[in-house]
Design a protein around this motif. Sequence first.
Motif, PDB file in Angstrom:
ATOM      1  N   ASN A  73     -62.907   5.119  12.256  1.00  0.00           N
ATOM      2  CA  ASN A  73     -63.969   5.260  11.753  1.00  0.00           C
ATOM      3  C   ASN A  73     -65.049   4.741  12.021  1.00  0.00           C
ATOM      4  N   ALA A  74     -64.734   3.201  13.053  1.00  0.00           N
ATOM      5  CA  ALA A  74     -65.556   1.935  13.222  1.00  0.00           C
ATOM      6  C   ALA A  74     -65.911   2.441  14.646  1.00  0.00           C
ATOM      7  N   LYS A  75     -65.205   3.087  15.773  1.00  0.00           N
ATOM      8  CA  LYS A  75     -64.808   3.761  16.970  1.00  0.00           C
ATOM      9  C   LYS A  75     -65.414   5.425  17.499  1.00  0.00           C
ATOM     10  N   ASN A  76     -65.082   5.788  16.143  1.00  0.00           N
ATOM     11  CA  ASN A  76     -65.096   7.167  15.744  1.00  0.00           C
ATOM     12  C   ASN A  76     -64.984   7.887  16.790  1.00  0.00           C
ATOM     13  N   THR A  77     -63.310   7.334  17.175  1.00  0.00           N
ATOM     14  CA  THR A  77     -62.189   8.411  17.885  1.00  0.00           C
ATOM     15  C   THR A  77     -61.279   8.751  17.063  1.00  0.00           C
ATOM     16  N   VAL A  78     -60.624   9.768  17.909  1.00  0.00           N
ATOM     17  CA  VAL A  78     -59.385  10.428  17.464  1.00  0.00           C
ATOM     18  C   VAL A  78     -58.382  10.097  17.952  1.00  0.00           C
ATOM     19  N   ASP A  79     -57.253  10.260  17.602  1.00  0.00           N
ATOM     20  CA  ASP A  79     -56.036  10.186  18.685  1.00  0.00           C
ATOM     21  C   ASP A  79     -54.577  11.198  18.310  1.00  0.00           C
ATOM     22  N   LEU A  80     -54.453  12.327  18.686  1.00  0.00           N
ATOM     23  CA  LEU A  80     -53.574  12.725  18.752  1.00  0.00           C
ATOM     24  C   LEU A  80     -51.904  12.843  19.113  1.00  0.00           C
ATOM     25  N   GLN A  81     -51.111  11.828  18.981  1.00  0.00           N
ATOM     26  CA  GLN A  81     -49.872  11.716  19.390  1.00  0.00           C
ATOM     27  C   GLN A  81     -48.782  12.550  19.127  1.00  0.00           C
ATOM     28  N   MET A  82     -48.395  13.543  20.980  1.00  0.00           N
ATOM     29  CA  MET A  82     -47.396  14.544  19.977  1.00  0.00           C
ATOM     30  C   MET A  82     -46.238  13.987  20.504  1.00  0.00           C
ATOM     31  N   ASN A  83     -45.210  14.436  19.921  1.00  0.00           N
ATOM     32  CA  ASN A  83     -43.667  14.338  20.703  1.00  0.00           C
ATOM     33  C   ASN A  83     -42.838  14.969  20.443  1.00  0.00           C
ATOM     34  N   ASN A  84     -41.941  15.242  21.530  1.00  0.00           N
ATOM     35  CA  ASN A  84     -40.665  15.941  21.540  1.00  0.00           C
ATOM     36  C   ASN A  84     -41.472  17.602  21.033  1.00  0.00           C
ATOM     37  N   LEU A  85     -42.348  17.639  22.455  1.00  0.00           N
ATOM     38  CA  LEU A  85     -43.017  19.006  22.739  1.00  0.00           C
ATOM     39  C   LEU A  85     -42.026  19.764  23.266  1.00  0.00           C
ATOM     40  N   LYS A  86     -42.615  21.307  22.707  1.00  0.00           N
ATOM     41  CA  LYS A  86     -41.685  22.092  23.115  1.00  0.00           C
ATOM     42  C   LYS A  86     -42.508  23.210  24.012  1.00  0.00           C
ATOM     43  N   PRO A  87     -42.569  24.509  24.418  1.00  0.00           N
ATOM     44  CA  PRO A  87     -43.347  25.028  25.400  1.00  0.00           C
ATOM     45  C   PRO A  87     -44.060  25.726  24.557  1.00  0.00           C
ATOM     46  N   GLU A  88     -43.729  26.028  23.580  1.00  0.00           N
ATOM     47  CA  GLU A  88     -44.837  27.002  22.904  1.00  0.00           C
ATOM     48  C   GLU A  88     -45.844  26.414  22.324  1.00  0.00           C
ATOM     49  N   ASP A  89     -45.659  24.650  22.604  1.00  0.00           N
ATOM     50  CA  ASP A  89     -46.912  23.801  22.066  1.00  0.00           C
ATOM     51  C   ASP A  89     -48.379  24.084  23.707  1.00  0.00           C
ATOM     52  N   THR A  90     -47.935  24.448  24.790  1.00  0.00           N
ATOM     53  CA  THR A  90     -48.689  25.080  25.370  1.00  0.00           C
ATOM     54  C   THR A  90     -49.961  25.501  24.719  1.00  0.00           C
ATOM     55  N   ALA A  91     -50.947  25.047  25.477  1.00  0.00           N
ATOM     56  CA  ALA A  91     -52.894  25.372  25.020  1.00  0.00           C
ATOM     57  C   ALA A  91     -53.547  24.584  25.080  1.00  0.00           C
ATOM     58  N   VAL A  92     -54.381  25.122  25.517  1.00  0.00           N
ATOM     59  CA  VAL A  92     -55.745  24.323  25.352  1.00  0.00           C
ATOM     60  C   VAL A  92     -56.338  23.170  24.453  1.00  0.00           C
ATOM     61  N   TYR A  93     -56.514  21.936  24.039  1.00  0.00           N
ATOM     62  CA  TYR A  93     -56.814  21.114  23.097  1.00  0.00           C
ATOM     63  C   TYR A  93     -58.179  20.898  22.875  1.00  0.00           C
ATOM     64  N   TYR A  94     -59.037  20.963  21.461  1.00  0.00           N
ATOM     65  CA  TYR A  94     -59.910  20.790  21.759  1.00  0.00           C
ATOM     66  C   TYR A  94     -60.584  19.750  19.949  1.00  0.00           C
ATOM     67  N   CYS A  95     -60.369  19.334  20.078  1.00  0.00           N
ATOM     68  CA  CYS A  95     -60.976  18.037  19.339  1.00  0.00           C
ATOM     69  C   CYS A  95     -62.478  18.294  18.636  1.00  0.00           C
ATOM     70  N   ALA A  96     -62.600  17.876  17.173  1.00  0.00           N
ATOM     71  CA  ALA A  96     -63.387  19.176  16.761  1.00  0.00           C
ATOM     72  C   ALA A  96     -64.019  17.250  15.383  1.00  0.00           C
ATOM     73  N   ALA A  97     -65.244  17.572  14.845  1.00  0.00           N
ATOM     74  CA  ALA A  97     -65.925  16.605  14.494  1.00  0.00           C
ATOM     75  C   ALA A  97     -66.376  17.711  13.569  1.00  0.00           C
ATOM     76  N   LEU A  98     -66.121  18.121  11.937  1.00  0.00           N
ATOM     77  CA  LEU A  98     -66.231  19.069  11.305  1.00  0.00           C
ATOM     78  C   LEU A  98     -67.387  18.515  10.315  1.00  0.00           C
ATOM     79  N   GLY A  99     -68.075  18.852   9.904  1.00  0.00           N
ATOM     80  CA  GLY A  99     -69.285  18.472   8.804  1.00  0.00           C
ATOM     81  C   GLY A  99     -69.897  17.491   9.365  1.00  0.00           C
ATOM     82  N   ALA A 100     -69.979  16.846  10.394  1.00  0.00           N
ATOM     83  CA  ALA A 100     -70.356  15.896  11.020  1.00  0.00           C
ATOM     84  C   ALA A 100     -71.845  15.820  10.781  1.00  0.00           C
TER      85      ALA A 100
END
Length: 121
Positions: A73-100
């Motif tokens: 919250n102090a840095k206004n950052t958000v991370d997504l650690q993705m483990n054991n990835l599968k072919p069905e995880d293939t996609a464009v990933y978007y970060c969103a700030a909702l209700g900002a």
Amino acid sequence: QVQLVESGGGLVQAGGSLRLSCVVSGTRFSIPVLAWYRQAPENQRELVATAYSGGSTNYADSVKGRFIISRDNAKNTVDLQMNNLKPEDTAVYYCAALGAYTSAFDQSDYWGQGTQVTVSS
């Protein structure tokens, strides 16, 4: 103007890991919800994970136990650690700030431009 910049996408083999990062700038107010969405070709955009300013998190059933969302919250950052990835995880990933908030009266949703994640079998 609120801006979100993602980084960390790429190509990985099935079973591998990637970490996505998103930096939010342009607001001094706390952001109620930071989230990651993804969109595969010919599919609708789907919610992957959310992180609330109070600390709680939620995950799509398809990624539970494999992905971890975290925010600073102090840095206004958000991370997504993705483990054991599968072919069905293939996609464009978007970060969103909702209700900002950008002022006491202006509230909206903001999106990054997306980062490609490709998982090979």
